[in-house]
Design a protein around this motif. Structure first.
Motif, short mmCIF file in Angstrom:
data_model
loop_
_atom_site.label_atom_id
_atom_site.label_comp_id
_atom_site.label_asym_id
_atom_site.label_seq_id
_atom_site.Cartn_x
_atom_site.Cartn_y
_atom_site.Cartn_z
N THR A 108 72.39 -24.74 57.46
CA THR A 108 73.06 -25.80 56.31
C THR A 108 71.85 -26.97 56.64
OG1 THR A 108 74.33 -26.72 57.98
CG2 THR A 108 75.34 -25.24 56.56
N VAL A 109 71.09 -27.31 57.57
CA VAL A 109 70.03 -28.04 57.59
C VAL A 109 68.64 -28.13 56.08
CG1 VAL A 109 68.58 -29.05 59.11
CG2 VAL A 109 70.59 -27.18 59.86
N MET A 110 69.23 -29.54 55.40
CA MET A 110 68.98 -29.12 54.39
C MET A 110 67.23 -30.42 54.59
SD MET A 110 71.38 -29.80 51.27
CE MET A 110 72.84 -30.79 52.07
N SER A 111 66.21 -29.97 54.42
CA SER A 111 65.22 -30.25 55.18
C SER A 111 63.87 -30.35 54.28
CB SER A 111 64.48 -30.20 56.73
OG SER A 111 64.81 -28.42 56.64
N GLY A 112 63.98 -29.84 52.96
CA GLY A 112 63.41 -29.69 52.12
C GLY A 112 63.82 -29.13 50.69
N PRO A 113 63.55 -29.26 49.58
CA PRO A 113 64.36 -28.90 48.15
C PRO A 113 64.25 -27.59 48.78
CG PRO A 113 61.99 -29.97 47.94
CD PRO A 113 61.95 -30.22 49.39
N GLU A 161 65.23 -26.38 51.37
CA GLU A 161 66.27 -25.99 52.02
C GLU A 161 67.51 -26.09 51.12
OE1 GLU A 161 63.73 -26.86 52.62
OE2 GLU A 161 63.01 -25.89 54.46
N LYS A 162 67.38 -27.20 50.26
CA LYS A 162 68.92 -27.93 49.89
C LYS A 162 69.58 -26.74 48.36
CE LYS A 162 66.85 -32.43 48.62
NZ LYS A 162 66.73 -32.83 48.29
N LEU A 163 68.09 -25.92 47.53
CA LEU A 163 68.46 -24.35 46.84
C LEU A 163 68.78 -23.89 47.01
CD1 LEU A 163 67.72 -24.42 43.63
CD2 LEU A 163 65.66 -23.37 44.19
N ALA A 164 68.28 -23.44 48.66
CA ALA A 164 68.87 -22.36 49.38
C ALA A 164 70.64 -22.74 49.57
CB ALA A 164 68.15 -21.37 49.97
N LEU A 165 70.65 -23.61 49.95
CA LEU A 165 72.18 -24.03 50.61
C LEU A 165 73.25 -23.88 49.55
CD1 LEU A 165 74.46 -24.11 52.93
CD2 LEU A 165 73.80 -26.74 52.34
N ALA A 166 72.38 -24.36 48.21
CA ALA A 166 73.10 -24.08 47.05
C ALA A 166 73.96 -23.02 46.57
CB ALA A 166 72.51 -25.50 45.81
N ARG A 167 71.91 -22.46 46.49
CA ARG A 167 73.18 -20.77 45.99
C ARG A 167 74.54 -20.10 46.33
NH1 ARG A 167 66.90 -19.84 44.21
NH2 ARG A 167 67.00 -20.30 42.34
N GLU A 168 73.56 -20.78 48.04
CA GLU A 168 74.59 -19.63 49.37
C GLU A 168 76.44 -20.33 48.66
OE1 GLU A 168 76.18 -17.41 52.06
OE2 GLU A 168 73.26 -18.07 52.13
N VAL A 169 76.35 -21.55 48.43
CA VAL A 169 77.62 -21.89 48.13
C VAL A 169 78.57 -21.67 46.16
CG1 VAL A 169 78.30 -24.40 47.06
CG2 VAL A 169 76.96 -24.17 48.70
N LEU A 170 76.95 -21.41 46.09
CA LEU A 170 77.67 -20.62 44.40
C LEU A 170 77.85 -19.14 45.02
CD1 LEU A 170 74.81 -21.72 42.30
CD2 LEU A 170 77.62 -22.88 42.11
#
Ligand code: FO1
Length: 311
Positions: A289-294, A296-305
């Motif tokens: 859940t640590v969004m250190s860059g673009p 990681e943000k995309l990966a967490l968003a995909r996890e949420v989806l």
């Protein structure tokens, strides 16, 4: 899939930026905290609305997470020469354009909702951005040094005073802004972003009718923990929880939302808390859940989806 997100400032914006890249932005509605709003130099400042809008527009100052990229501060310096005041809240020259426009429109009788929509359209943001309410409900922090507006506590005093309590002014008389309840009840999934549960998500849940809408919605309600390994990644969440006698943990934040959450996403570092959270009737997914860059943000968003699709 129609998605509604409850959001505060910087942490939420990072996830929202990932989400708008991972799915159709038009399918995302964002309900934003306005408890941080403050009047300065006669202007109505709405930090979380602006942070979300500027981030989704790709215009935010990436180092700070608030304000506009490459902004200058000439107007503020000029104002402070007349005012004689201390520079503690940094309003950039181009950022001031947003505050002047918002204030001018409010004086003409437009609502915060209408103005937020005008501003996000002008920035070509395709997600809907809704303030939680159209009426002012500033957050007051009760501290061992007295009562402070949230921005005075956070920015001027750098979250140093000990927190004794939190008050959302006028909240009992506030109504959800137009579209807020429909966005919750009409969504397929509602995401509680990794924002401070006390002063970012707390005010949204305190708007009359919002918490109840989350309890009855058929949407899957998914939270992302803002606490990782016993500390908040950004802002004073950890200090505030501890000052108020609460455990600083992902599990503690889940408890604050337990009447509305279906699924909670915790960081890999907190995997040991999984069973404790599940025992409270909440499904748990473990992710980075640590969004250190673009990426990681995309990966967490995909996890949420993926969590939304699984329900
Ligand atoms: N945060 C700071 O730490 N220092 C500032 O000078 C500051 C100015 C500022 C101006 C406009 C704006 O929209 C946000 C600003 N923020 C500043 C961020 C803000 O105080 C908080 O991060 C949010 O309210 C919490 O989400």
């Amino acid at each position: 899939m129609k998605i509604t997100a409850l959001a505060g400032g910087v942490g939420a914006s990072k996830l929202l930026d990932g989400l708008q890249r991972a799915t159709a932005p038009e399918d995302i509605s964002i309900i934003v905290n306005t408890g941080d709003d403050i009047e300065m130099f006669g202007l109505y400042i709405s930090p979380d609305l602006d942070i979300v809008t500027y981030t989704l527009a790709g215009a935010v100052n990436p180092a700070a997470g608030w304000g506009l990229r490459d902004d200058t501060f000439n107007c503020l310096e000029s104002l402070l020469r007349y005012d004689g005041g201390e520079r503690w809240f940094n309003l950039g020259d181009r950022d001031l354009g947003t505050h002047i426009f918002r204030t001018m429109m409010l004086r003409r009788g437009a609502s915060l909702t209408e103005i937020a929509d005008r501003i996000r359209l002008a920035h070509n943001v395709r997600c809907a951005i809704l303030p939680m309410t159209d009426s002012p409900t500033p957050t007051t922090i009760l501290t061992d040094e007295g009562e402070l507006h949230f921005q005075e506590y956070l920015v001027k005093r750098r979250a140093a005073p000990r927190v004794i309590g939190i008050r959302f002014e006028n909240i009992d008389r506030a109504a959800p802004a137009p579209g807020v309840i429909d966005a919750i009840t009409g969504a397929d999934a509602v995401i509680i972003c990794p924002s401070n549960p006390l002063i970012s998500i707390g005010p949204i849940l305190a708007v009359p009718g919002v918490r109840q809408a989350l309890q009855v919605t058929a949407a899957t309600v998914i939270g992302v923990s803002p606490v990782v390994g016993g500390a908040s990644l950004k802002g004073p969440t950890d200090r505030m929880l501890s000052d108020l006698g609460m455990e600083v943990s992902a599990a503690q934040v889940a408890r604050l939302y337990e009447d509305v959450l279906d699924v909670y996403i915790i960081d890999k570092q907190d995997e040991a808390a999984r069973d404790r959270i599940i025992s409270r009737g909440i499904d748990v997914r473990v992710a980075n859940t640590v969004m250190s860059g673009p990426d990681e943000k995309l990966a967490l968003a995909r996890e949420v989806l993926a969590a939304c699709a699984a329900c």
